[in-house]
Design an enzyme around this catalytic site. Structure first.
Site, PDB file in Angstrom:
ATOM      1  N   SER A 233      31.672  22.972  -2.963  1.00 48.60           N
ATOM      2  CA  SER A 233      31.007  23.562  -4.135  1.00 48.60           C
ATOM      3  C   SER A 233      30.987  25.082  -4.054  1.00 48.60           C
ATOM      4  O   SER A 233      31.298  25.772  -5.036  1.00 48.60           O
ATOM      5  CB  SER A 233      29.602  23.000  -4.309  1.00 48.60           C
ATOM      6  N   HIS A 263      30.968  14.906  -0.659  1.00 52.47           N
ATOM      7  CA  HIS A 263      30.149  16.131  -0.586  1.00 52.47           C
ATOM      8  C   HIS A 263      28.707  15.773  -0.991  1.00 52.47           C
ATOM      9  O   HIS A 263      28.002  15.130  -0.229  1.00 52.47           O
ATOM     10  CB  HIS A 263      30.808  17.194  -1.478  1.00 52.47           C
ATOM     11  N   HIS A 309      29.170  15.355  11.401  1.00 44.13           N
ATOM     12  CA  HIS A 309      29.274  16.570  10.588  1.00 44.13           C
ATOM     13  C   HIS A 309      30.555  17.305  10.922  1.00 44.13           C
ATOM     14  O   HIS A 309      31.007  17.271  12.071  1.00 44.13           O
ATOM     15  CB  HIS A 309      28.063  17.489  10.836  1.00 44.13           C
ATOM     16  N   ARG A 318      17.859  20.461   9.416  1.00 42.22           N
ATOM     17  CA  ARG A 318      17.290  20.092   8.108  1.00 42.22           C
ATOM     18  C   ARG A 318      16.819  18.637   8.139  1.00 42.22           C
ATOM     19  O   ARG A 318      15.835  18.281   7.483  1.00 42.22           O
ATOM     20  CB  ARG A 318      18.328  20.330   7.006  1.00 42.22           C
ATOM     21  N   ASP A 364      21.481  14.096   5.202  1.00 39.89           N
ATOM     22  CA  ASP A 364      21.529  12.955   4.291  1.00 39.89           C
ATOM     23  C   ASP A 364      20.950  11.686   4.905  1.00 39.89           C
ATOM     24  O   ASP A 364      20.677  10.724   4.195  1.00 39.89           O
ATOM     25  CB  ASP A 364      22.974  12.702   3.846  1.00 39.89           C
TER      26      ASP A 364
HETATM   27  N1  CMX Z   1      30.557   6.956  11.544  1.00 37.68           N
HETATM   28  C1  CMX Z   1      31.726   6.473  12.008  1.00 37.68           C
HETATM   29  N2  CMX Z   1      32.775   7.229  12.301  1.00 37.68           N
HETATM   30  C2  CMX Z   1      32.622   8.537  12.192  1.00 37.68           C
HETATM   31  C3  CMX Z   1      31.434   9.134  11.761  1.00 37.68           C
HETATM   32  C4  CMX Z   1      30.359   8.279  11.423  1.00 37.68           C
HETATM   33  N3  CMX Z   1      29.216   8.744  10.953  1.00 37.68           N
HETATM   34  N4  CMX Z   1      31.592  10.465  11.739  1.00 37.68           N
HETATM   35  C5  CMX Z   1      32.857  10.707  12.138  1.00 37.68           C
HETATM   36  N5  CMX Z   1      33.467   9.552  12.408  1.00 37.68           N
HETATM   37  C6  CMX Z   1      34.863   9.360  12.759  1.00 37.68           C
HETATM   38  C7  CMX Z   1      35.743   9.930  11.657  1.00 37.68           C
HETATM   39  O1  CMX Z   1      35.853   9.012  10.583  1.00 37.68           O
HETATM   40  C8  CMX Z   1      37.023  10.200  12.373  1.00 37.68           C
HETATM   41  O2  CMX Z   1      37.699   8.966  12.510  1.00 37.68           O
HETATM   42  P1  CMX Z   1      39.324   8.882  12.395  1.00 37.68           P
HETATM   43  O3  CMX Z   1      39.810   9.701  13.563  1.00 37.68           O
HETATM   44  O4  CMX Z   1      39.604   7.447  12.489  1.00 37.68           O
HETATM   45  O5  CMX Z   1      39.685   9.512  11.075  1.00 37.68           O
HETATM   46  C9  CMX Z   1      36.539  10.625  13.751  1.00 37.68           C
HETATM   47  O6  CMX Z   1      35.208  10.120  13.885  1.00 37.68           O
HETATM   48  C10 CMX Z   1      36.513  12.121  13.937  1.00 37.68           C
HETATM   49  O7  CMX Z   1      35.771  12.706  12.865  1.00 37.68           O
HETATM   50  P2  CMX Z   1      34.949  14.062  13.077  1.00 37.68           P
HETATM   51  O8  CMX Z   1      35.937  15.153  13.359  1.00 37.68           O
HETATM   52  O9  CMX Z   1      33.830  13.856  14.022  1.00 37.68           O
HETATM   53  O10 CMX Z   1      34.284  14.260  11.636  1.00 37.68           O
HETATM   54  P3  CMX Z   1      34.940  14.941  10.352  1.00 37.68           P
HETATM   55  O11 CMX Z   1      34.739  16.402  10.450  1.00 37.68           O
HETATM   56  O12 CMX Z   1      36.306  14.432  10.112  1.00 37.68           O
HETATM   57  O13 CMX Z   1      34.027  14.330   9.195  1.00 37.68           O
HETATM   58  C11 CMX Z   1      31.987  13.699   8.151  1.00 37.68           C
HETATM   59  C12 CMX Z   1      32.699  14.741   9.023  1.00 37.68           C
HETATM   60  C13 CMX Z   1      30.593  14.203   7.794  1.00 37.68           C
HETATM   61  C14 CMX Z   1      32.794  13.486   6.827  1.00 37.68           C
HETATM   62  C15 CMX Z   1      31.915  12.393   8.954  1.00 37.68           C
HETATM   63  O14 CMX Z   1      31.126  12.596  10.101  1.00 37.68           O
HETATM   64  C16 CMX Z   1      31.361  11.240   8.150  1.00 37.68           C
HETATM   65  O15 CMX Z   1      32.117  10.567   7.427  1.00 37.68           O
HETATM   66  N6  CMX Z   1      30.020  10.970   8.244  1.00 37.68           N
HETATM   67  C17 CMX Z   1      29.390   9.951   7.465  1.00 37.68           C
HETATM   68  C18 CMX Z   1      29.192  10.412   6.025  1.00 37.68           C
HETATM   69  C19 CMX Z   1      28.140  11.501   5.939  1.00 37.68           C
HETATM   70  O16 CMX Z   1      27.080  11.430   6.544  1.00 37.68           O
HETATM   71  N7  CMX Z   1      28.411  12.526   5.112  1.00 37.68           N
HETATM   72  C20 CMX Z   1      27.436  13.623   4.899  1.00 37.68           C
HETATM   73  C21 CMX Z   1      27.919  14.953   5.461  1.00 37.68           C
HETATM   74  C22 CMX Z   1      26.849  15.996   5.257  1.00 37.68           C
HETATM   75  C23 CMX Z   1      27.407  17.349   4.956  1.00 37.68           C
HETATM   76  O17 CMX Z   1      28.639  17.530   4.885  1.00 37.68           O
HETATM   77  O18 CMX Z   1      26.593  18.272   4.782  1.00 37.68           O
END
Ligand code: CMX
Length: 437
Positions: A233, A263, A309, A318, A364
């Site tokens: 955003s 997001h 994250h 937070r 979240d």
């Molecule tokens: N549950 C299961 N697996 C997870 C995970 C979780 N909460 N968080 C990361 N992983 C996995 C990823 O899917 C990724 O798997 P692959 O290698 O198979 O693709 C691996 O761990 C490595 O990921 P990462 O580098 O630790 O995390 P990213 O930077 O790629 O993604 C995020 C970050 C937030 C999208 C991810 O942790 C996630 O999907 N979390 C759950 C959704 C969520 O809470 N979103 C809110 C984010 C809040 C914000 O952005 O402010």
């Protein structure tokens, strides 16, 4: 003249001077190396943007203008906006003046309500919020100033004017959307004496006998106000505004990005996940049942919402602030107990799986639950609250960029073939002994 315009008129020449001196001295310095995977993969981790308003430190979390967010949790959104824009917390007098300026601008014109009423009833509340802002673009002081030939160095003043109008109206617009969209009720009028958060909470029209929902809304608006410049955003808002499109265009566009499931929509996904656990395991599962459920959930290839994250490597402060709110108010609810139980169990489960770089909760993991348990049960609306808050940070970012008069965004894109050629060229060059493999 607004209190912010007054203070920024003093700060602007100093900031510009620092910016010019920096560019003269370091403009050609090499500051990072970029990997092909980063070019093709969302520019993750590439330091390619200037953002003065906030910083996310992986081992600590969000700082707004250098102040850790947990030191700001008792502040009002007006104080936070002043801080975001100037780098200073306002005096009580300036805070009150800003509060009054925003409240005086809080009325949303009738043409906006008429247009929103005409839209189909299943329109997404984020689409309504974005459309409502876009409709008000015709009132932009920035666009009029630009068309009148205002020098670029002065354009931040009408930009601030637009930001104040936009932020003043945003809670009224957002609360009205809630009432129109979910309750078929007319929007409530803003109270010109009330502060930004109280006005918003009151206009939503939920029962709030003890004022706790109002306090929750205040905290929510403070905690979501900014999170650096590279998230979808903020980056979108910045890109649009860099073309000298006015803030109504820029913030509307930013909100469209916030509406994405990766997001701003993540908070509703998290709440859905908790309700799903309750449906599957009953209202109060034991630790063993929950752990097994989580293992199976992960084994089926899904992520645990609210955990992990892209930048943070610790529990999101937070999350801690919201958790403290729940504890301080002695909130008793099965869903809040479930949040606590997950906080005990999920990090171990994620660490055992070994994929997530950060096994700790983000904001979240708890924000949606608090709204839900205070009677705001329409999931689809949660991102609107997020958007009202985040508009403060993005407006402040646009303001700083306009003061510095940073140029239009124009990164160089390459085809996959070009990227391959670049990668081959670089890998065939002799590497320094110290360069990473
Ligand atoms: N549950 C299961 N697996 C997870 C995970 C979780 N909460 N968080 C990361 N992983 C996995 C990823 O899917 C990724 O798997 P692959 O290698 O198979 O693709 C691996 O761990 C490595 O990921 P990462 O580098 O630790 O995390 P990213 O930077 O790629 O993604 C995020 C970050 C937030 C999208 C991810 O942790 C996630 O999907 N979390 C759950 C959704 C969520 O809470 N979103 C809110 C984010 C809040 C914000 O952005 O402010």
């Amino acid at each position: 003249m607004s209190v912010l315009a007054e203070r920024l008129s003093q700060l602007a020449p100093v900031w510009r001077q620092q910016y010019r001196e920096f560019l003269a001295e370091y403009g050609n310095a090499v500051v990072a190396e970029i990997r092909a995977g980063q070019v093709a993969g969302g520019m993750r981790g590439v330091p390619a943007l200037l953002c003065e308003t906030s910083l996310v430190i992986p081992t600590e979390g969000l700082r707004i203008r250098g102040i850790p967010i947990l030191e700001l949790e008792d502040r009002t959104p007006e104080e936070i906006f002043y801080l975001l824009c100037t780098g200073e917390l306002p005096s009580a007098e300036h805070r009150a003046a800003l509060q009054q300026e925003l409240a005086q601008r809080a009325t949303v014109p009738a043409y906006v309500w008429n247009a929103l009423r005409a839209l189909p009833s299943d329109s997404h509340p984020m689409a309504l919020l974005s459309a409502g802002l876009l409709m008000m673009e015709r009132e932009s002081a920035f666009r009029k100033a630009f068309e009148a030939g205002t020098p670029r160095a002065e354009l931040w003043k009408p930009l601030l004017e637009d930001c104040l109008t936009l932020l003043g109206r945003l809670p009224t617009l957002a609360a009205g959307i809630y009432r129109l969209r979910f309750h078929g009720a007319e929007p409530n009028e803003p109270n010109p004496q009330a502060d930004w958060a109280s006005n918003y909470a009151a206009m939503l029209g939920l029962p709030d006998p003890e004022g706790r929902f109002r306090d929750l809304v205040r905290l929510y608006l403070v905690l979501h106000s900014d999170h650096e410049g590279g998230n979808v955003s903020a980056l979108t808002g910045y890109t649009v505004a860099s073309a000298l499109s006015d803030p109504f265009y820029a913030i509307s566009a930013a909100l469209n990005g916030l509406a994405g499931p990766l997001h701003g929509l993540a908070n509703q996904e998290c709440l859905r996940f908790l309700l799903h656990i309750q449906q599957e395991l009953g209202p109060a599962p034991d630790d063993h049942q929950l752990e097994q459920f989580l293992e199976q959930w992960l084994a089926s290839g899904r992520v645990i919402p609210g955990y992990g994250h892209a930048v943070l490597r610790v529990t999101d402060p937070r999350f801690t602030a919201f958790r403290t709110f729940a504890q301080r108010h002695g909130l008793q609810h099965e869903l809040i107990a479930l949040v606590e139980q997950l906080y005990r169990i999920v990090p171990t489960v994620l660490q055992r799986q070994g994929k997530a770089k950060n096994p700790w909760p983000n904001i979240d993991a708890i924000s949606g639950v608090l709204l839900y348990t205070h009677g705001l049960r329409e999931f689809e609306y949660y991102t609107v609250l997020f958007g009202v808050s985040r508009a403060m940070g993005i407006c402040a970012q646009l303001l700083v960029h306009r003061i510095l008069d940073t140029p239009i965004m124009r990164p160089k894109s390459v085809t996959l073939e070009q990227l391959r050629t670049m990668a081959l060229e670089h890998s065939s060059q002799p590497q320094d002994a110290g360069s990473p493999a």
